[in-house]
Design a protein around this motif. Structure first.
Motif: not given
Length: 120
Positions: A60-61, A68-72, A88-91
């Motif tokens: 889920x993104x 703002x550029x905040x993405x969960x 972590x790897x994806x981010x």
């Protein structure tokens, strides 16, 4: 990522190995490919299925604030260590791609401005 024994394993290996108990002689495990190999039909089908499961069920993104550029980013899986490492790897990959893209665009803009300044 590292497994419980401290051995380094790829995320795909970790994901597939936990399902290996369900595999039998009629459904042998698909041999993993090295990163520079072109996948064969079985490997490609397996990767496509994993991609489908991840994007439709597990990943889920969500942009938290339109201004703002905040993405969960969240990933739901029975293996919490895998889920954490995957996010972590994806981010890290997305961040690197974003920085490379912005840096390249800036360099191209500077080069264009320098060329224009030499022409005048």
């Amino acid at each position: 990522m590292y497994n419980e024994q401290g051995e380094r394993v790829r995320l795909l290996e970790r994901y597939l190995l936990r399902d290996s108990a369900e595999q039998n002689e009629d459904n042998p495990p698909v041999e993993l490919l090295n990163s520079n190999e072109t996948p064969n039909y079985k490997q490609d089908s397996l990767l496509a299925k994993i991609h489908e499961v991840f994007t439709e069920d597990k990943l889920s993104v969500v942009k938290q604030d339109e201004e703002k550029a905040f993405i969960a980013v969240s990933f739901n899986d029975q293996d919490e260590f895998f889920a954490k490492a995957f996010v972590e790897h994806l981010t890290d990959n997305v961040t690197s791609f974003y920085l490379e893209t912005k840096t390249r665009q800036s360099k191209e803009n500077i080069a264009m401005l320098e060329q224009k300044s030499r022409q005048h």
